[in-house]
Write a protein that holds these residues in place. Structure first.
Motif, PDB file in Angstrom:
ATOM      1  N   UNK A   1       1.146   3.108  11.155  1.00  0.00           N
ATOM      2  CA  UNK A   1      -0.208   3.598  11.379  1.00  0.00           C
ATOM      3  C   UNK A   1      -0.748   4.138  10.056  1.00  0.00           C
ATOM      4  N   UNK A   2      -1.991   3.810   9.758  1.00  0.00           N
ATOM      5  CA  UNK A   2      -2.672   4.409   8.611  1.00  0.00           C
ATOM      6  C   UNK A   2      -3.631   5.437   9.198  1.00  0.00           C
ATOM      7  N   UNK A   3      -3.364   6.711   8.887  1.00  0.00           N
ATOM      8  CA  UNK A   3      -4.090   7.803   9.527  1.00  0.00           C
ATOM      9  C   UNK A   3      -5.133   8.457   8.632  1.00  0.00           C
ATOM     10  N   UNK A   4      -5.403   7.892   7.490  1.00  0.00           N
ATOM     11  CA  UNK A   4      -6.415   8.448   6.604  1.00  0.00           C
ATOM     12  C   UNK A   4      -5.930   8.457   5.172  1.00  0.00           C
TER      13      UNK A   4
ATOM     14  N   UNK B   1      -2.727   6.770   0.807  1.00  0.00           N
ATOM     15  CA  UNK B   1      -3.012   6.722   2.234  1.00  0.00           C
ATOM     16  C   UNK B   1      -1.966   7.537   2.987  1.00  0.00           C
ATOM     17  N   UNK B   2      -2.359   8.137   4.102  1.00  0.00           N
ATOM     18  CA  UNK B   2      -1.393   8.760   5.017  1.00  0.00           C
ATOM     19  C   UNK B   2      -0.875   7.671   5.936  1.00  0.00           C
ATOM     20  N   UNK B   3       0.406   7.379   5.817  1.00  0.00           N
ATOM     21  CA  UNK B   3       1.006   6.277   6.564  1.00  0.00           C
ATOM     22  C   UNK B   3       2.232   6.813   7.300  1.00  0.00           C
ATOM     23  N   UNK B   4       2.393   6.377   8.543  1.00  0.00           N
ATOM     24  CA  UNK B   4       3.599   6.748   9.278  1.00  0.00           C
ATOM     25  C   UNK B   4       4.139   5.519  10.006  1.00  0.00           C
TER      26      UNK B   4
ATOM     27  N   UNK C   1       0.804  -1.231   0.000  1.00  0.00           N
ATOM     28  CA  UNK C   1       0.000   0.000   0.000  1.00  0.00           C
ATOM     29  C   UNK C   1       0.832   1.275   0.000  1.00  0.00           C
ATOM     30  N   UNK C   2       2.151   1.165   0.088  1.00  0.00           N
ATOM     31  CA  UNK C   2       2.998   2.348   0.258  1.00  0.00           C
ATOM     32  C   UNK C   2       2.882   3.360  -0.871  1.00  0.00           C
TER      33      UNK C   2
END
Length: 169
Positions: free
Chosen positions: A149-152, A128-131, A123-124
């Motif tokens: 974390x997927x934040x949105x 998606x907002x990923x951290x 998914x990178x």
């Protein structure tokens, strides 16, 4: 949440108390990347749906509830598992256990959705907002696993995803 899962081509595996276990790619096969994207999309829609329910419950004087989602991608054994007397369609294996372990970490890291590095690799490049959160050793393993974390959604994708969701309801 069941509708959200089914609308995103997920298979509802089981309810375990207040937990819902879902799987993508079984019994109907779909490519691993699509499985990962659909699982994350479902997780984000579930978080949004819970926010809607919280607003409704607040007007009814009801208490909100928390939700944590763990997602791992990998090979699993799927099928009717059990004995000749009692069996059920489910998935089992290390990758199922890793998903359950990272779900339990959502409280520790104060986030709603945690994915493993196996899912992250698929998914990178999506919107998606990923951290990155940490590198952990899950119970029963010795090799560390990176968790994220997927934040949105990234800017602009949220509106499009909400429009897609409304069409499916």
């Amino acid at each position: 949440m069941t509708k959200v899962i089914l609308n995103n081509n997920g298979t509802l595996d089981k309810y375990v108390g207040d937990e819902i276990m879902a799987v993508w790619g079984a019994p109907v096969r779909i490519p691993p990347k699509e499985q990962a994207v659909l699982a994350v999309k479902t997780a984000l829609e579930s978080v949004e749906r819970l926010k809607e329910l919280h607003a409704k419950w607040k007007t009814e004087g009801k208490m909100p509830l928390g939700m944590g989602i763990g997602i791992n991608t990998g090979e699993m054994i799927s099928g009717n598992i059990g004995s000749t007397e009692v069996f059920d369609y489910t998935v089992i294996g290390d990758n199922v256990n890793i998903g359950a372990r990272v779900e339990a970490l959502t409280r520790k890291y104060d986030t709603d959705i945690i994915v493993t590095e196996a899912t992250y690799e698929y998914i990178k490049d999506e919107r998606f907002n990923i951290r990155e959160l940490d590198s952990i050793v899950v119970k029963g393993k010795t090799k560390p696993v990176k968790i994220y974390s997927v934040d949105g959604y990234q800017e602009g994708e949220r509106r499009r995803a909400q429009g897609d969701r409304r069409k499916g309801e």
